[in-house]
Write a protein that holds these residues in place. Structure first.
Motif, PDB file in Angstrom:
ATOM      1  N   VAL A 171      88.056 -35.162 -59.414  1.00  0.00           N
ATOM      2  CA  VAL A 171      88.408 -33.932 -58.549  1.00  0.00           C
ATOM      3  C   VAL A 171      89.551 -33.243 -59.129  1.00  0.00           C
ATOM      4  O   VAL A 171      89.500 -32.043 -59.084  1.00  0.00           O
ATOM      5  N   ALA A 172      90.499 -34.334 -59.615  1.00  0.00           N
ATOM      6  CA  ALA A 172      91.559 -33.552 -60.482  1.00  0.00           C
ATOM      7  C   ALA A 172      91.221 -32.488 -61.562  1.00  0.00           C
ATOM      8  O   ALA A 172      91.709 -31.423 -61.697  1.00  0.00           O
ATOM      9  N   MET A 173      90.315 -33.135 -62.407  1.00  0.00           N
ATOM     10  CA  MET A 173      89.770 -32.298 -63.577  1.00  0.00           C
ATOM     11  C   MET A 173      89.075 -31.083 -62.996  1.00  0.00           C
ATOM     12  O   MET A 173      89.288 -29.801 -63.722  1.00  0.00           O
ATOM     13  N   ILE A 174      88.113 -31.063 -62.262  1.00  0.00           N
ATOM     14  CA  ILE A 174      87.248 -30.011 -62.086  1.00  0.00           C
ATOM     15  C   ILE A 174      87.874 -29.202 -60.962  1.00  0.00           C
ATOM     16  O   ILE A 174      87.779 -27.942 -60.999  1.00  0.00           O
ATOM     17  N   LYS A 223      97.527 -40.427 -42.312  1.00  0.00           N
ATOM     18  CA  LYS A 223      97.248 -40.070 -41.207  1.00  0.00           C
ATOM     19  C   LYS A 223      95.601 -39.789 -41.311  1.00  0.00           C
ATOM     20  O   LYS A 223      95.131 -39.860 -40.203  1.00  0.00           O
ATOM     21  N   VAL A 224      95.313 -38.892 -42.414  1.00  0.00           N
ATOM     22  CA  VAL A 224      93.980 -38.480 -42.412  1.00  0.00           C
ATOM     23  C   VAL A 224      93.240 -38.880 -43.774  1.00  0.00           C
ATOM     24  O   VAL A 224      94.156 -39.047 -44.866  1.00  0.00           O
ATOM     25  N   PRO A 225      91.976 -39.564 -43.719  1.00  0.00           N
ATOM     26  CA  PRO A 225      91.734 -40.056 -44.827  1.00  0.00           C
ATOM     27  C   PRO A 225      91.829 -39.005 -46.221  1.00  0.00           C
ATOM     28  O   PRO A 225      91.599 -38.013 -45.933  1.00  0.00           O
ATOM     29  N   PHE A 226      91.720 -39.811 -47.220  1.00  0.00           N
ATOM     30  CA  PHE A 226      91.801 -38.908 -48.451  1.00  0.00           C
ATOM     31  C   PHE A 226      90.778 -38.097 -48.823  1.00  0.00           C
ATOM     32  O   PHE A 226      90.836 -37.167 -49.472  1.00  0.00           O
ATOM     33  N   ARG A 227      89.507 -38.541 -48.397  1.00  0.00           N
ATOM     34  CA  ARG A 227      88.313 -37.831 -48.831  1.00  0.00           C
ATOM     35  C   ARG A 227      88.226 -36.594 -48.001  1.00  0.00           C
ATOM     36  O   ARG A 227      87.811 -35.473 -48.464  1.00  0.00           O
ATOM     37  N   ILE A 228      88.878 -36.608 -46.735  1.00  0.00           N
ATOM     38  CA  ILE A 228      89.124 -35.193 -45.907  1.00  0.00           C
ATOM     39  C   ILE A 228      90.212 -34.293 -46.607  1.00  0.00           C
ATOM     40  O   ILE A 228      90.037 -33.263 -46.781  1.00  0.00           O
ATOM     41  N   LEU A 229      91.125 -35.032 -46.878  1.00  0.00           N
ATOM     42  CA  LEU A 229      92.584 -34.094 -47.471  1.00  0.00           C
ATOM     43  C   LEU A 229      91.853 -33.458 -48.863  1.00  0.00           C
ATOM     44  O   LEU A 229      92.180 -32.414 -48.873  1.00  0.00           O
ATOM     45  N   GLY A 234      85.071 -35.425 -53.961  1.00  0.00           N
ATOM     46  CA  GLY A 234      86.013 -35.797 -52.935  1.00  0.00           C
ATOM     47  C   GLY A 234      85.445 -36.449 -51.946  1.00  0.00           C
ATOM     48  O   GLY A 234      85.969 -37.493 -51.226  1.00  0.00           O
ATOM     49  N   PHE A 235      84.406 -35.570 -51.256  1.00  0.00           N
ATOM     50  CA  PHE A 235      83.917 -36.458 -49.948  1.00  0.00           C
ATOM     51  C   PHE A 235      83.031 -37.566 -50.339  1.00  0.00           C
ATOM     52  O   PHE A 235      83.180 -38.594 -49.390  1.00  0.00           O
TER      53      PHE A 235
END
Length: 535
Positions: A274-277, A328-334, A496-497
């Motif tokens: 995710v960071a790369m793309i 507070k919010v899952p990382f996949r959502i953030l 990410g998701f």
């Protein structure tokens, strides 16, 4: 051993120095975009040379990040961070004094080495000094420094260029760097990992060659030809050294530059991709938006900086909100959500035309800015959170490496696509057909570099035909490049998701873990801390 670690009395000084260093190194990644037209005029650089001014910095950032993280764990994080800051400061002075584009790119590469050290070591210094809820605060500030630097780069660059010259975007780092070094030496504690492994020099060498060959081939391909022996040879060399690198990493295991064990976690692999793309999508959009404003709409550097204020404000607000949502919010959502929002904003750049008002950019700047701003603090926190504390420096370095690889390859790849599209469109136009093939190709390279008016003026009697053809070629290529960037953003969002999982977080990441996992706040057994006064 005590159940709780006493808060470090110098932790806020550490945060201040790390945030300042991070702001400066990210500023020098984004601020250059606003100066490229002035650098082009001052040094007579080509489009490929302009890309290298950007990519030389990102390339060495990517190459040295992981080595810096592991090296710092072994010899002392504070010590190496300050050495990196000093190298960055000295190279900044050399960049300001550069007499040609080649020298500027070389000094930018050296500057990137210093930046790599700071970017790799900074998050692990924060991870060592801050715990519990304070760690979330620290990484919110860290993420805000990253976002603010990217967002305010055009405004700061524009003001310096208009008031002084493009060289001052580098000179300004010198007094700030000296002050930061002074405070860092006096107020920051030292910490080391006694069990850190020696630096993997074989891995560093093969990775460096593979990445450099990949970027060089991509930047040169529009001029050399995509199927030329030079281009194919460079891509083959990149593939060969990448294979050698993978073999070395597999054999060395946890002693490798990039420990393959990290990628057994789907979340670590996911955040790396995710960071790369995501960065391969984000930075080219800023690069080309600046070119559009200055070379098509003829806005000066200061005016261009002002017109990026919607992006600045959106990133600042979203960074604060995004940092507060960690835990507070899952990382996949953030992270999935932020990259999807960013990609949507980039798509709005297709509304631009050669005669548009600059306000046509506002929807893209605001929407993409919200996505970019929310992305940074969550990415930094997750990169640290998936690793055990003793390996935080290495984990941070790996993630930052993927991020900088994305920037370098994104600028090179999207830039090559843009340059190729400009050449195709212009040489096929009625104006291009009236020129010799060599003259039309040379004109296309000038258009890519932003010299639209100069290309038209040099066409003599064909000026009135060349100018609209050049503008059309630029805009067609611009829209294609931004669509490509948006596609990359949506790919990052999908990863990410699908790949980020909260359950993969290490127990020490208190602010980013689910309720059923307990924090272990005790000091690391393999870490030693040295007071600032005696460090």
């Amino acid at each position: 051993m005590s159940a709780e670690r006493a808060p470090s009395p110098t932790r806020w000084w550490t945060l201040g120095v790390v945030a300042l260093g991070t702001f400066m190194l990210m500023l020098d990644l984004s601020v250059v975009s606003i100066a490229l037209p002035q650098i082009h005029k001052s040094l007579g650089s080509s489009f490929a040379e302009l890309q290298w001014v950007f990519d030389a910095y990102a390339l060495t950032l990517a190459i040295f990040l992981v080595a810096a993280g592991s090296f710092a764990d072994r010899i002392g994080r504070k010590k190496l961070f300050l050495w990196g800051f000093a190298l960055f400061t000295a190279a900044s002075l050399a960049c300001g004094l550069a007499g040609d584009a080649t020298a500027l790119s070389l000094y930018r590469a050296v500057q990137g080495v210093g930046a790599a050290v700071m970017f790799a070591v900074g998050p692990s210094m924060l991870s060592h000094e801050f715990h519990g809820k304070e760690r979330a605060t620290a990484f919110t500030v860290f993420g805000a420094a990253v976002g603010l630097a990217v967002a305010t780069g055009p405004l700061i660059g524009g003001s310096l260029i208009n008031a002084l010259s493009w060289r001052w975007i580098f000179y300004i780092n010198v007094p700030i760097g000296i002050l930061a070094l002074l405070f860092g030496a006096l107020r920051v504690r030292e910490s080391v990992n006694k069990r850190a492994h020696p630096t993997d020099w074989a891995g560093l060498g093969t990775f460096s060659v593979a990445l450099a060959a990949l970027v060089f081939a991509t930047i040169r391909a529009p001029r050399e030809g995509w199927t030329s022996p030079v281009t194919l040879g460079l891509y083959a060399a990149s593939a060969l050294f990448l294979i050698l690198f993978a073999v070395i990493q597999h054999r060395l295991g946890e002693r490798a530059l990039i420990d393959p064990a990290f990628f057994r976690s789907p979340t670590f692999a996911g955040i790396s991709l995710v960071a790369m793309i995501g960065n391969a999508a984000a930075l080219p959009s800023v690069f080309f938006e600046t070119s559009y404003l200055e070379n098509v709409l003829h806005v000066d550097a200061w005016g261009t900086g002002l017109r990026f204020l919607p992006l600045t404000l959106a990133m600042f607000v979203a960074g604060a909100i995004g940092g507060g949502l960690i835990g507070k919010v899952p990382f996949r959502i953030l992270l999935g959500g932020s990259t999807a929002v960013m990609a949507t904003g980039i798509l709005f750049l297709n509304l631009t035309e050669a005669d548009s008002s600059w306000t046509v950019l506002v929807p893209a700047l605001v929407i993409a800015g919200f996505g970019m701003g929310a992305f940074n603090p969550a990415r930094a926190a997750l990169a640290i959170g998936v690793a055990e504390p003793a390996k935080s420096g290495v984990a941070s370095g790996i993630n930052e490496t993927f991020q900088q690889v994305g920037i370098a390859v994104g600028i090179a790849g999207v830039g090559a696509f843009f340059e190729h599209r400009v050449a195709t469109e212009f040489t096929a136009s009625a104006a291009g057909q009236q020129m010799s093939p060599a003259a039309a190709e040379e004109a296309a390279h000038g258009i890519s570099a932003g010299s639209i008016d100069a290309v038209a003026a040099a066409a003599g009697p064909l000026r009135d035909q060349v100018l609209p053809a050049a503008q059309d070629a630029f805009m067609t290529a611009f829209h294609g490049a931004m669509t490509l960037s948006a596609i990359l953003g949506f790919i990052a969002a999908a990863i990410g998701f699908l790949m980020l999982r909260t359950k993969d977080l290490h127990a020490s990441a208190l602010s980013t873990i689910p309720p059923d996992v307990d924090e272990d706040p005790s000091p690391r057994e393999d870490d030693e801390t040295v007071p600032a006064a005696s460090a």
